[in-house]
Design a protein around this motif. Structure first.
Motif, PDB file in Angstrom:
ATOM      1  N   LEU A 301     -25.034   4.129   4.103  1.00 34.52           N
ATOM      2  CA  LEU A 301     -24.550   4.924   5.224  1.00 34.52           C
ATOM      3  C   LEU A 301     -24.990   4.343   6.562  1.00 34.52           C
ATOM      4  O   LEU A 301     -24.366   4.596   7.596  1.00 34.52           O
ATOM      5  CB  LEU A 301     -25.049   6.366   5.095  1.00 34.52           C
ATOM      6  N   GLU A 302     -26.072   3.571   6.577  1.00 37.78           N
ATOM      7  CA  GLU A 302     -26.510   2.912   7.801  1.00 37.78           C
ATOM      8  C   GLU A 302     -25.573   1.782   8.206  1.00 37.78           C
ATOM      9  O   GLU A 302     -25.462   1.452   9.386  1.00 37.78           O
ATOM     10  CB  GLU A 302     -27.906   2.316   7.605  1.00 37.78           C
ATOM     11  N   LEU A 303     -24.895   1.165   7.231  1.00 37.38           N
ATOM     12  CA  LEU A 303     -24.196  -0.096   7.466  1.00 37.38           C
ATOM     13  C   LEU A 303     -22.680   0.006   7.441  1.00 37.38           C
ATOM     14  O   LEU A 303     -22.003  -0.807   8.077  1.00 37.38           O
ATOM     15  CB  LEU A 303     -24.645  -1.120   6.410  1.00 37.38           C
ATOM     16  N   ALA A 304     -22.125   0.941   6.697  1.00 32.83           N
ATOM     17  CA  ALA A 304     -20.671   1.040   6.562  1.00 32.83           C
ATOM     18  C   ALA A 304     -20.156   2.295   7.252  1.00 32.83           C
ATOM     19  O   ALA A 304     -20.800   3.346   7.192  1.00 32.83           O
ATOM     20  CB  ALA A 304     -20.277   1.063   5.090  1.00 32.83           C
ATOM     21  N   PRO A 305     -19.005   2.223   7.901  1.00 32.27           N
ATOM     22  CA  PRO A 305     -18.378   3.449   8.404  1.00 32.27           C
ATOM     23  C   PRO A 305     -18.154   4.426   7.256  1.00 32.27           C
ATOM     24  O   PRO A 305     -17.861   4.025   6.128  1.00 32.27           O
ATOM     25  CB  PRO A 305     -17.050   2.945   8.978  1.00 32.27           C
ATOM     26  N   PHE A 306     -18.277   5.688   7.531  1.00 35.03           N
ATOM     27  CA  PHE A 306     -18.218   6.688   6.461  1.00 35.03           C
ATOM     28  C   PHE A 306     -16.859   6.710   5.763  1.00 35.03           C
ATOM     29  O   PHE A 306     -16.766   7.061   4.589  1.00 35.03           O
ATOM     30  CB  PHE A 306     -18.567   8.068   7.012  1.00 35.03           C
ATOM     31  N   GLY A 307     -15.822   6.324   6.479  1.00 31.70           N
ATOM     32  CA  GLY A 307     -14.493   6.282   5.879  1.00 31.70           C
ATOM     33  C   GLY A 307     -14.261   5.100   4.979  1.00 31.70           C
ATOM     34  O   GLY A 307     -13.176   4.947   4.413  1.00 31.70           O
ATOM     35  N   LYS A 308     -15.291   4.252   4.807  1.00 29.79           N
ATOM     36  CA  LYS A 308     -15.160   3.049   3.975  1.00 29.79           C
ATOM     37  C   LYS A 308     -15.907   3.147   2.648  1.00 29.79           C
ATOM     38  O   LYS A 308     -15.923   2.196   1.877  1.00 29.79           O
ATOM     39  CB  LYS A 308     -15.701   1.840   4.748  1.00 29.79           C
ATOM     40  N   LEU A 309     -16.556   4.259   2.381  1.00 22.04           N
ATOM     41  CA  LEU A 309     -17.357   4.422   1.174  1.00 22.04           C
ATOM     42  C   LEU A 309     -16.606   5.256   0.147  1.00 22.04           C
ATOM     43  O   LEU A 309     -16.065   6.313   0.470  1.00 22.04           O
ATOM     44  CB  LEU A 309     -18.687   5.098   1.514  1.00 22.04           C
ATOM     45  N   LEU A 310     -16.596   4.787  -1.096  1.00 23.52           N
ATOM     46  CA  LEU A 310     -15.837   5.440  -2.160  1.00 23.52           C
ATOM     47  C   LEU A 310     -16.745   5.729  -3.350  1.00 23.52           C
ATOM     48  O   LEU A 310     -17.473   4.848  -3.814  1.00 23.52           O
ATOM     49  CB  LEU A 310     -14.686   4.552  -2.638  1.00 23.52           C
ATOM     50  N   TYR A 311     -16.654   6.941  -3.865  1.00 25.69           N
ATOM     51  CA  TYR A 311     -17.409   7.282  -5.079  1.00 25.69           C
ATOM     52  C   TYR A 311     -16.785   6.638  -6.307  1.00 25.69           C
ATOM     53  O   TYR A 311     -15.563   6.563  -6.451  1.00 25.69           O
ATOM     54  CB  TYR A 311     -17.442   8.801  -5.298  1.00 25.69           C
ATOM     55  N   SER A 312     -17.616   6.184  -7.210  1.00 25.31           N
ATOM     56  CA  SER A 312     -17.190   5.877  -8.580  1.00 25.31           C
ATOM     57  C   SER A 312     -18.388   6.017  -9.489  1.00 25.31           C
ATOM     58  O   SER A 312     -19.539   6.005  -9.037  1.00 25.31           O
ATOM     59  CB  SER A 312     -16.606   4.462  -8.715  1.00 25.31           C
ATOM     60  N   SER A 313     -18.123   6.127 -10.774  1.00 23.28           N
ATOM     61  CA  SER A 313     -19.207   6.106 -11.760  1.00 23.28           C
ATOM     62  C   SER A 313     -19.411   4.706 -12.329  1.00 23.28           C
ATOM     63  O   SER A 313     -20.508   4.341 -12.730  1.00 23.28           O
ATOM     64  CB  SER A 313     -18.906   7.083 -12.903  1.00 23.28           C
ATOM     65  N   GLY A 314     -18.304   3.907 -12.389  1.00 25.60           N
ATOM     66  CA  GLY A 314     -18.380   2.628 -13.077  1.00 25.60           C
ATOM     67  C   GLY A 314     -18.634   2.780 -14.561  1.00 25.60           C
ATOM     68  O   GLY A 314     -18.943   1.810 -15.246  1.00 25.60           O
ATOM     69  N   ALA A 315     -18.482   4.003 -15.084  1.00 23.66           N
ATOM     70  CA  ALA A 315     -18.877   4.305 -16.466  1.00 23.66           C
ATOM     71  C   ALA A 315     -17.950   3.653 -17.475  1.00 23.66           C
ATOM     72  O   ALA A 315     -16.750   3.512 -17.247  1.00 23.66           O
ATOM     73  CB  ALA A 315     -18.889   5.816 -16.677  1.00 23.66           C
ATOM     74  N   ARG A 316     -18.539   3.309 -18.611  1.00 25.56           N
ATOM     75  CA  ARG A 316     -17.743   2.828 -19.745  1.00 25.56           C
ATOM     76  C   ARG A 316     -18.471   3.182 -21.031  1.00 25.56           C
ATOM     77  O   ARG A 316     -19.700   3.229 -21.088  1.00 25.56           O
ATOM     78  CB  ARG A 316     -17.520   1.325 -19.698  1.00 25.56           C
ATOM     79  N   GLY A 317     -17.701   3.469 -22.063  1.00 27.32           N
ATOM     80  CA  GLY A 317     -18.272   3.648 -23.399  1.00 27.32           C
ATOM     81  C   GLY A 317     -18.786   5.040 -23.686  1.00 27.32           C
ATOM     82  O   GLY A 317     -18.370   5.674 -24.656  1.00 27.32           O
ATOM     83  N   LEU A 318     -19.694   5.546 -22.868  1.00 22.73           N
ATOM     84  CA  LEU A 318     -20.319   6.848 -23.097  1.00 22.73           C
ATOM     85  C   LEU A 318     -19.829   7.873 -22.077  1.00 22.73           C
ATOM     86  O   LEU A 318     -19.914   7.616 -20.869  1.00 22.73           O
ATOM     87  CB  LEU A 318     -21.840   6.750 -22.974  1.00 22.73           C
ATOM     88  N   PRO A 319     -19.359   9.034 -22.510  1.00 16.19           N
ATOM     89  CA  PRO A 319     -19.037  10.078 -21.537  1.00 16.19           C
ATOM     90  C   PRO A 319     -20.262  10.501 -20.739  1.00 16.19           C
ATOM     91  O   PRO A 319     -20.157  10.984 -19.612  1.00 16.19           O
ATOM     92  CB  PRO A 319     -18.491  11.220 -22.399  1.00 16.19           C
ATOM     93  N   GLU A 320     -21.446  10.310 -21.322  1.00 16.64           N
ATOM     94  CA  GLU A 320     -22.687  10.618 -20.603  1.00 16.64           C
ATOM     95  C   GLU A 320     -22.787   9.850 -19.293  1.00 16.64           C
ATOM     96  O   GLU A 320     -23.366  10.355 -18.312  1.00 16.64           O
ATOM     97  CB  GLU A 320     -23.898  10.293 -21.481  1.00 16.64           C
ATOM     98  N   LEU A 321     -22.261   8.640 -19.251  1.00 20.81           N
ATOM     99  CA  LEU A 321     -22.362   7.842 -18.036  1.00 20.81           C
ATOM    100  C   LEU A 321     -21.459   8.379 -16.934  1.00 20.81           C
ATOM    101  O   LEU A 321     -21.749   8.210 -15.748  1.00 20.81           O
ATOM    102  CB  LEU A 321     -22.061   6.377 -18.341  1.00 20.81           C
TER     103      LEU A 321
END
Length: 372
Positions: A301-321
């Protein structure tokens, strides 16, 4: 109190369809080339502790249940019911699913049904090229079929993704290769490759990236270390290697999303601040740091404009992730933005608005989800 009512997981993968024993489950947690240290397990990581914190309550257990107790309950429910409970406990409303990984993983329709959510496909460029090559006997047919396949995929997918920058050395060249160079590389690949073999030729990879850029569809680029793609050796340097490609594609109408920037998340955030068409994925930079996720989020948040940040999990394999990704993200947002609002640095309304931008609004804008 900062709350995110909806989440768009802008880069994830399917989950395994089969029941998992202790060893297989732990291997999915670790995602490393070797076993855990003697006398320990991959539960002894920030990810493993986060699984034990956030997932047991969704299966009717107390937080921090032992690994053995948790997996026993998982087996009792069965893989389908456990997966359904876990995915529906994430609060994710839209999954953008990279379908390019091997293994018995659920596709977008299956994960949408299990999670009571929407799902769209992200097409992995390298896999698409490999599939085309398997049915193309000549250079002319390979290049024509590849162009057609990319154009067709752009009509149904929500984005393209490439692991080129992570796996194959120098940054994608600042201009596409010439036709003669492409034909020579295509002939070389057809002669030497085996059916199903990976695309590693740097000329064809450059050609593939620029073909995708021409469609105007968002292009996700792996920009960090680690993971399945990095086994066998990866170049160092992270997202800084992509700066030339970012400069060359500015103004062409294609957004670039830098994925999995950890441990280079600060560099990725700087690139997002430097180029109007570059965005940065929070993904494993938060999910893999567990209880320290708030620190990583504050840095970005210090370095990127707030409109440039995107959530993801990057999860694979386990629903837990998927659960861990969503839960750690929400907790980090509450700590960082809520803390700034509590001490008067931010207005609460602004903190809430930024939280919603990062959780879902930015992704909906970049991928045109409200238009599809």
């Amino acid at each position: 109190m900062i709350e995110t009512t909806t989440l768009v997981d802008q880069n994830c993968h399917g989950v395994l369809r089969t029941e998992l024993g202790l060893g297989t489950f732990e291997a999915q947690l670790g995602r490393t080339a070797g076993p855990p240290a003697a006398g320990t397990t991959f539960f002894d990581t920030q990810t493993g502790f986060a699984v034990r914190r956030w997932c047991p309550p969704l299966l009717g257990l107390q937080p921090h249940t032992s690994p053995a107790g948790y997996l026993a309950r998982r087996r009792e429910l069965g893989v389908l019911e456990a997966g359904r409970r876990l995915l529906r406990g994430t609060g994710i409303t839209t999954y953008l699913v990279d379908t390019g990984l091997p293994g018995d993983l659920t596709g977008p329709d299956e994960i949408a049904a299990a999670g009571a959510a929407e799902a769209r496909e992200i097409v992995r460029l390298e896999l698409l090229a490999q599939q085309v090559a398997d049915t193309s006997g000549t250079v002319d047919s390979l290049l024509a079929n590849l162009a057609h396949a990319v154009h067709t995929a752009a009509g149904s997918a929500v984005a393209f993704v490439s692991v080129t920058a992570l796996r194959h050395g120098p940054a994608p060249a600042s201009e596409p290769p010439g036709p003669g160079e492409v034909r020579t590389a295509a002939g070389r690949w057809l002669t030497r490759r085996r059916v199903g073999g990976r695309l590693t030729d740097p000329v064809l990879l450059r050609h593939l990236l620029w073909t995708a850029v021409a469609t105007g569809l968002p292009l996700q680029l792996h920009a960090g270390g680690g993971g399945e793609e990095c086994r066998g050796g990866c170049p160092d340097g992270g997202p800084a290697q992509i700066a030339g490609f970012a400069a060359a594609t500015a103004g062409l109408g294609t957004d670039l999303v830098l994925l999995h920037g950890r441990p280079y998340h600060r560099h990725a955030a700087r690139l997002a601040g430097a180029f109007p068409h570059v965005y940065v994925d929070l993904g494993p930079a938060l999910a893999h740091t567990g209880a320290r996720a708030a620190d990583a989020l504050a840095e970005m948040l210090e370095l990127a404009p707030f409109g440039k940040l995107l959530y993801s999990s990057g999860a694979r394999g386990l629903p837990e992730l998927h659960v861990v990704g969503a839960s750690v993200f929400r907790q980090a947002l509450a700590r960082v933005l809520g803390g700034w609002a509590a001490d008067g640095s931010w207005a609460l309304a602004d903190a809430q608005r930024v939280a919603e931008m990062i959780a879902s609004g930015n992704a909906r804008r970049v991928y045109g989800l409200d238009e599809k």
